[in-house]
Scaffold this motif. Sequence first.
Motif, PDB file in Angstrom:
ATOM      1  N   THR A 156       0.835  -1.195   0.000  1.00 40.30           N
ATOM      2  CA  THR A 156       0.000   0.000   0.000  1.00 40.30           C
ATOM      3  C   THR A 156       0.867   1.241   0.000  1.00 40.30           C
ATOM      4  O   THR A 156       1.810   1.357   0.802  1.00 40.30           O
ATOM      5  CB  THR A 156      -0.929   0.008   1.217  1.00 40.30           C
ATOM      6  N   MET A 157       0.547   2.190  -0.879  1.00 39.69           N
ATOM      7  CA  MET A 157       1.346   3.400  -1.001  1.00 39.69           C
ATOM      8  C   MET A 157       0.872   4.455  -0.016  1.00 39.69           C
ATOM      9  O   MET A 157      -0.331   4.674   0.153  1.00 39.69           O
ATOM     10  CB  MET A 157       1.265   3.945  -2.434  1.00 39.69           C
ATOM     11  N   ALA A 158       1.819   5.125   0.636  1.00 38.93           N
ATOM     12  CA  ALA A 158       1.480   6.196   1.564  1.00 38.93           C
ATOM     13  C   ALA A 158       0.780   7.338   0.840  1.00 38.93           C
ATOM     14  O   ALA A 158      -0.160   7.952   1.362  1.00 38.93           O
ATOM     15  CB  ALA A 158       2.742   6.700   2.264  1.00 38.93           C
ATOM     16  N   GLU A 159       1.252   7.644  -0.360  1.00 37.95           N
ATOM     17  CA  GLU A 159       0.609   8.621  -1.237  1.00 37.95           C
ATOM     18  C   GLU A 159       0.151   7.880  -2.487  1.00 37.95           C
ATOM     19  O   GLU A 159       0.957   7.614  -3.370  1.00 37.95           O
ATOM     20  CB  GLU A 159       1.566   9.744  -1.629  1.00 37.95           C
ATOM     21  N   PRO A 160      -1.117   7.504  -2.558  1.00 34.87           N
ATOM     22  CA  PRO A 160      -1.576   6.710  -3.703  1.00 34.87           C
ATOM     23  C   PRO A 160      -1.214   7.354  -5.035  1.00 34.87           C
ATOM     24  O   PRO A 160      -1.437   8.541  -5.261  1.00 34.87           O
ATOM     25  CB  PRO A 160      -3.096   6.685  -3.502  1.00 34.87           C
ATOM     26  N   GLY A 161      -0.615   6.542  -5.891  1.00 35.85           N
ATOM     27  CA  GLY A 161      -0.324   6.956  -7.250  1.00 35.85           C
ATOM     28  C   GLY A 161       0.777   7.968  -7.419  1.00 35.85           C
ATOM     29  O   GLY A 161       0.943   8.518  -8.510  1.00 35.85           O
ATOM     30  N   ILE A 162       1.559   8.228  -6.370  1.00 31.68           N
ATOM     31  CA  ILE A 162       2.599   9.251  -6.458  1.00 31.68           C
ATOM     32  C   ILE A 162       3.972   8.652  -6.172  1.00 31.68           C
ATOM     33  O   ILE A 162       4.181   7.987  -5.161  1.00 31.68           O
ATOM     34  CB  ILE A 162       2.321  10.411  -5.482  1.00 31.68           C
TER      35      ILE A 162
END
Length: 287
Positions: free
Chosen positions: A144-150
Amino acid sequence: MKRYYLFVLLSICCLFGFESIAQPAPCATMQMDSLLRAKYPGLGSLQQFENVLQNKIREREELQKSSRTTLETLTIPIIVHIVHNGEGVGQGTNISAAQVQSQIETLNEDFRRKPGTPGFNTDSRGADIEIDFCLARLNQQGQTMAEPGIDRVNGAKANWTKNDIENTLKPGTIWDPDKYFNIWVVNFSTSEGGLLGYAQFPSLSTLAGIPDNSPRNTDGVVVTYRGFGNALKGNFSVLQAPYNQGRTLTHEVGHWLGLRHIWGDANCGNDFVDDTPRRPAKAAAAR
């Protein structure tokens, strides 16, 4: 990602005045396409690309007539590579997640022709393209990304030329293009003459001789950080009018999906989509 299939859907639906939405001046897509095809002859010509697409469009139209197709909304996960020069998050070229979100919202408003939203998607000729764009929630390792899509990239450079982007930045930072739509947000060098963005057209796997490690390494869209986002959705001080409402990306994504400029790429040219006629010779001469 078989983008020529998405272009078939786009062509049948007819995008809502593609050129009217955003006319980045300049848009370097055609220039970069010519360079790419010269570098990799196995890509074939742009006319070969159009011929294959037109055949696919006819095939799909026949299937639709016989009710043998199922309409579905396609969702494309995006990874936005924010290329900065060491600034803090939300400062200068290291744009905020809110600015990124405002751009993705605008992109979906345009491609889905959402009612009540600003822009040219209220044109009566428009259609819901049934393509959604979302910021990727998982990275390439499935986390899971802390900043989705960045993906924040310290490029250690104040600005970028197209040559640096194509030969260094893209190959060094691209995520798997079969799983993600890659977008790079950069500060273009002043030597690029006020460039706003450019895209890479789809590659057709039906053409022989395409090296596996060539166009894949550069697939995606590049946009200036000063034109990525929508000033109507937040206080984003780096955005510069008149390209501050997110339509540069809408324009370039159209190219990424295979669309040409609305009257082709020459006076009295052809965009191979039947929603607009060829430009009249008198109108072309008057420009």
